[in-house]
Design a protein around this motif. Structure first.
Motif, PDB file in Angstrom:
ATOM      1  N   GLY A 112       0.823  -1.205   0.000  1.00 35.73           N
ATOM      2  CA  GLY A 112       0.000   0.000   0.000  1.00 35.73           C
ATOM      3  C   GLY A 112       0.852   1.249   0.000  1.00 35.73           C
ATOM      4  O   GLY A 112       2.055   1.202  -0.203  1.00 35.73           O
ATOM      5  N   ALA A 162       3.981   3.101  -3.228  1.00 40.51           N
ATOM      6  CA  ALA A 162       4.466   2.188  -4.263  1.00 40.51           C
ATOM      7  C   ALA A 162       3.392   1.181  -4.629  1.00 40.51           C
ATOM      8  O   ALA A 162       2.329   1.122  -4.026  1.00 40.51           O
ATOM      9  N   GLY A 163       3.663   0.355  -5.628  1.00 37.68           N
ATOM     10  CA  GLY A 163       2.742  -0.705  -6.002  1.00 37.68           C
ATOM     11  C   GLY A 163       1.631  -0.195  -6.881  1.00 37.68           C
ATOM     12  O   GLY A 163       1.862   0.308  -7.964  1.00 37.68           O
ATOM     13  N   ARG A 200       1.337   3.048  -9.031  1.00 35.03           N
ATOM     14  CA  ARG A 200       2.378   3.273 -10.027  1.00 35.03           C
ATOM     15  C   ARG A 200       1.757   3.482 -11.411  1.00 35.03           C
ATOM     16  O   ARG A 200       2.166   4.366 -12.152  1.00 35.03           O
ATOM     17  N   LYS A 221      10.757  -3.193  -4.884  1.00 34.50           N
ATOM     18  CA  LYS A 221       9.772  -2.327  -4.241  1.00 34.50           C
ATOM     19  C   LYS A 221       9.169  -1.350  -5.249  1.00 34.50           C
ATOM     20  O   LYS A 221       7.963  -1.140  -5.288  1.00 34.50           O
ATOM     21  N   VAL A 222      10.034  -0.778  -6.093  1.00 29.74           N
ATOM     22  CA  VAL A 222       9.549   0.226  -7.042  1.00 29.74           C
ATOM     23  C   VAL A 222       8.621  -0.418  -8.064  1.00 29.74           C
ATOM     24  O   VAL A 222       7.612   0.161  -8.457  1.00 29.74           O
ATOM     25  N   ARG A 223       8.942  -1.645  -8.466  1.00 34.65           N
ATOM     26  CA  ARG A 223       8.075  -2.336  -9.424  1.00 34.65           C
ATOM     27  C   ARG A 223       6.776  -2.784  -8.778  1.00 34.65           C
ATOM     28  O   ARG A 223       5.849  -3.206  -9.460  1.00 34.65           O
ATOM     29  N   GLY A 224       6.745  -2.754  -7.414  1.00 36.39           N
ATOM     30  CA  GLY A 224       5.504  -2.983  -6.710  1.00 36.39           C
ATOM     31  C   GLY A 224       4.965  -4.381  -6.800  1.00 36.39           C
ATOM     32  O   GLY A 224       3.782  -4.602  -6.979  1.00 36.39           O
TER      33      GLY A 224
END
Lengths: 256, 89, 155
Positions: A241, A244-245, A248, B74-77
């Motif tokens: 949550g 990020a994620g 995006r 993390k950035v790619r989620g």
């Protein structure tokens, strides 16, 4: 400022740096020359203090105050990371799914972990004798623990890694360095002065305070790296949550 | 002749650094950076500064890749799916 | 410049150079294999340099790399698992890795002979063992996806 003006500014700055660098290069002593005024003095001083590894003598005795500064930079950087990567109110934490790891890989990691840890401690303890010291050894020891995440499971790492304890170790190492410095002050000379007997050259107990300062740095660095990686691992594996994620995709659409 | 090793090691560093700049995918860049670290360690060793080389090896061989790849993940989620969820790229 | 340093220079040109090319181009699996190969080669280069400069203390560099190198490869194998599983290393690559891991320790042997008994010899033997174990395991970890897929096909 227009694009052209910015390019001009960049060109002027670049040329200025290039000119300064060129002047500096022409003033350097020749590569691989025989005259090392600073090196000769540092080595003579290191031998006078019975420290076989002259680099350690410079770092932890002749210039120990500079090392305190470097150590504090790492300390502050990790503190900043901990603050930035904390779990915010719109995020929640979920345990990661277990991962299948090939049994031989798992066995290798479990056997190498103590070996790596031992090598880390060896590097810290022999800092005054051979290449190495608190920083290098601390990083190796901290990496050793993370073999558990790399080749076993994140849960296994979390068992032996109460992050709070390592944060305390980080602070204790930093404090020990300052206290050892103050001890030099109390012994009647200066802050971080070498106040212990120098011992016999090329033995583990040589160098006076050098091995102690190395140990303090080792504890600080190992603690700092473990805390740092704990924040990274939590963010990458557990915390969901927030920024990020999911959002995006919206960001990308927004940019187009 | 004695400087041959220094020249070789410096050439490797230049090549690895250039390759790292031209690799745009951060996960692949981490691999090139690992080689850049190794080349730097060789440079430090042939210049007779093993303490610096040891610092480079300690930080560059496992710690930096781990931090970089965790940040990429993390950035790619795709946090807790641990590599199983696949996105179109 | 003595024979050991010549050997180190040769290893840099013929080994680490191509490994750099392998890590900078091509699919991920080739890059991971090339990176693993590079750590193995640089570890040997460090040992040769230690002998060439007659500085036993430099062996510590090889010792550190022999444990952290495979650890680094396992990091890639773990965190790039999906990309490696999508295009797993071929059987040929896995075989080459195993061959290399068996070929590395004999390269340590001449150094052992020259060093003679003592603490350095013990370190060299430990490094040889760690290199063999580490490269066998990291080769396996890289091919991990392939193994699993084959198992599911069989079952």
């Amino acid at each position: 400022m227009s694009k052209k003006a910015r390019l001009w500014l960049l060109a002027v700055g670049g040329i200025g740096v290039a000119v300064l660098l060129a002047f500096a290069v022409f003033d350097l002593p020749g590569f691989g020359g025989t005259s090392h005024p600073y090196g000769d003095r540092a080595v003579r001083s290191a031998l006078a203090r019975h420290t076989a590894n002259a680099i350690s003598s410079v770092n932890f005795d002749q210039r120990a105050f500079d090392t305190l500064g470097e150590e504090s930079i790492l300390f502050a950087a990790v503190l900043g990371t901990v603050v930035l990567l904390r779990e915010t109110r719109d995020e929640h934490s979920e345990p990661p799914e277990p991962v299948h790891v090939d049994p031989p890989v798992r066995r290798y990691a479990l056997i190498t972990l103590p070996v790596t840890l031992l090598i880390g401690l060896y590097v810290i303890a022999h800092g005054q004798l051979s290449p190495g010291g608190g920083f290098q050894g601390g990083v190796i020891a901290a990496t050793a623990l993370h073999l558990l995440y790399i080749a076993v499971d994140y849960k296994a790492l979390e068992h032996i890694r109460p992050a709070a304890a390592y944060a305390v170790a980080d602070a204790a190492g930093e404090a020990a360095y300052v206290l050892l410095g103050t001890a030099g002050l109390l012994a009647g000379s200066a802050f971080l002065a070498n106040f212990l007997p120098y011992g016999t050259l090329n033995t583990l107990s040589s160098g006076g305070t050098v091995p102690l300062l190395n140990a303090a740095i080792g504890v600080e660095v190992a603690g700092a790296i473990v805390v740092l990686l704990a924040r990274f691992l939590d963010q990458a594996l557990e915390i969901e949550g927030g920024g990020a994620g999911g959002p995006r995709r919206h960001d990308e659409e927004g940019r187009r | 002749m004695a400087d041959l090793l220094i020249v070789l090691a410096l050439t490797l560093v230049v090549a690895a650094a250039t390759a790292a700049v031209f690799t745009r995918n951060p996960a692949r860049q981490a691999l090139v950076l690992a080689l850049l670290g190794l080349a730097l360690a060789v440079v430090f060793t042939v210049l007779q500064s093993p303490d610096v080389a040891l610092s480079q090896l300690a930080v560059g061989s496992a710690l930096t890749p781990l931090m970089l790849l965790l940040a990429v993940r993390k950035v790619r989620g795709r946090g807790r799916h641990d590599g199983r969820a696949r996105e179109p790229r | 410049m003595n024979g050991w340093l010549v050997a180190a220079a040769t290893l840099l040109v013929l080994g680490v150079g191509p490994a750099l090319w392998g890590a900078a181009t091509g699919p991920v699996r080739r890059r991971v294999v090339a990176q693993n190969l590079a750590t193995l080669l640089v570890c040997l280069v460090m040992l040769l340099l230690a002998q060439g400069y007659a500085r036993p203390a430099y062996i510590d560099l090889g010792l550190v790399l022999s444990v952290l190198g495979p650890a680094g490869t396992l990091v890639y194998a773990r965190l790039l698992a999906d990309e490696l599983a999508a295009v797993p290393p071929t059987a040929r690559v896995a075989r080459a890795m195993t061959t290399l891991s068996v070929a590395a320790p004999p390269l340590v042997l001449p150094l052992c002979v020259v060093t003679g008994p003592g603490r350095s010899l013990a370190k060299l033997l430990v490094i040889g063992a760690l290199l063999m174990a580490g490269n066998t395991v990291s080769g396996r970890a890289m091919a991990g996806g392939a193994h699993l897929q084959r198992e599911t096909h069989d079952g």
